[in-house]
Design an enzyme around this catalytic site. Structure first.
Site, PDB file in Angstrom:
ATOM      1  CG  ASP A   1      -0.876   0.983  -4.688  1.00  0.00           C
ATOM      2  OD1 ASP A   1      -0.656   1.439  -3.299  1.00  0.00           O
ATOM      3  OD2 ASP A   1      -2.510   0.700  -4.265  1.00  0.00           O
TER       4      ASP A   1
ATOM      5  CG  ASP B   1      -2.202   1.358   1.293  1.00  0.00           C
ATOM      6  OD1 ASP B   1      -2.028   1.457  -0.054  1.00  0.00           O
ATOM      7  OD2 ASP B   1      -2.408   1.900   2.456  1.00  0.00           O
TER       8      ASP B   1
ATOM      9  CD  GLU C   1      -0.718   6.098   2.288  1.00  0.00           C
ATOM     10  OE1 GLU C   1      -0.952   6.885   1.542  1.00  0.00           O
ATOM     11  OE2 GLU C   1      -1.315   5.193   2.252  1.00  0.00           O
TER      12      GLU C   1
ATOM     13  CG  HIS D   1      -5.468   8.113   3.276  1.00  0.00           C
ATOM     14  ND1 HIS D   1      -5.570   7.889   1.916  1.00  0.00           N
ATOM     15  CD2 HIS D   1      -6.657   8.526   3.537  1.00  0.00           C
ATOM     16  CE1 HIS D   1      -6.945   7.771   2.204  1.00  0.00           C
ATOM     17  NE2 HIS D   1      -7.772   8.027   2.701  1.00  0.00           N
TER      18      HIS D   1
END
Length: 241
Positions: free
Chosen positions: A178, A79, A81, A236
């Site tokens: 992603d 995941d 950011e 997030h």
């Protein structure tokens, strides 16, 4: 190569594990099959069972024990950011690179890769980005570049035995962004190659849609709501979510 969700689905969605959270991942029993969902549930002790039940897994745990074995040895939950603002800045750059290695039989976290990444095009994080992700300037300043982080990912993959051709592993993401957009887009911008293991993945949103019959328009929020789950972890935040 598009995501692998069309041929391999995560059966855990029937049990209420909509999004991998670091608190639940070590105990959640998920599985993948082709072409229909499959899973396996082994080794629950009473403490783990009570913990899962408290998070909404409930009676469906017993049903999982009847699922056939899955096809993957490991799930690599990822995941990213990235830098962001309103309006959106271009190009976006990965600033957090987390991977959880889950054993495909026990669903225990066996290893974690986590690094922050120094952005180079827009090195100063925006207030919007910090508010959204919780990542402050000091967390990315002086950190390795994306190229260096990718080299360390490859070293980690090798150390964990994930580059062995006999070991079947696959990345799992919440959406296609992603590995279909962010990583290849930034690598193209920087002139970096994309390793083959990043070119196939399971899109958890598609798995959810397959299992539940509806598309989660708001991603994790909709999946949690649809599965009666309380969100755990900071939204997030790559490693925390």
């Amino acid at each position: 190569v598009s995501d692998a969700s069309g041929c391999s689905m995560i059966a855990l969605l029937h049990t209420g594990a909509a999004k991998f959270s670091q608190n639940l991942l070590p105990r959640a029993r998920q599985a993948v099959c082709s072409p229909l969902p499959a899973g396996v549930l082994k080794g629950y002790d009473s403490i783990v069972s009570r913990k899962l039940a408290s998070h909404g897994f409930g009676a469906s745990m017993a049903a999982m024990s009847s699922f056939p074995p899955q096809r993957y040895h490991y799930f690599l939950v990822l995941d990213f950011e990235a830098t962001c603002d309103k309006p959106q800045i271009h190009p976006q750059e990965i600033i957090e690179f987390p991977i959880l290695k889950l054993n495909g039989r026990t669903m225990e976290i066996e290893s974690t890769f986590h690094m922050y990444v120094q952005p180079v095009v827009h090195p100063q994080l925006t207030p919007f980005c910090t508010e959204l992700t919780g990542i402050i300037q000091g967390m990315v300043d002086g950190q390795p570049s994306l190229q260096q982080v990718l080299e360390r990912v490859d070293e980690w993959m090798a150390k964990e035995g994930l580059l062995d051709p006999s070991v079947k592993s696959i990345f799992v993401t919440c959406g296609d962004w992603d590995l279909k957009v962010m990583l290849p887009g930034q690598c193209q911008y920087l002139g970096l190659p994309v390793a083959d293991y990043f070119k196939q993945w399971i899109n958890l949103k598609k798995a959810y849609s397959f299992a539940m019959g509806s598309w989660p328009k708001n991603g994790l929020l909709d999946m949690n709501k649809g599965l009666n789950l309380q969100h755990i972890g900071r939204p997030h935040s790559g490693i925390g979510e």
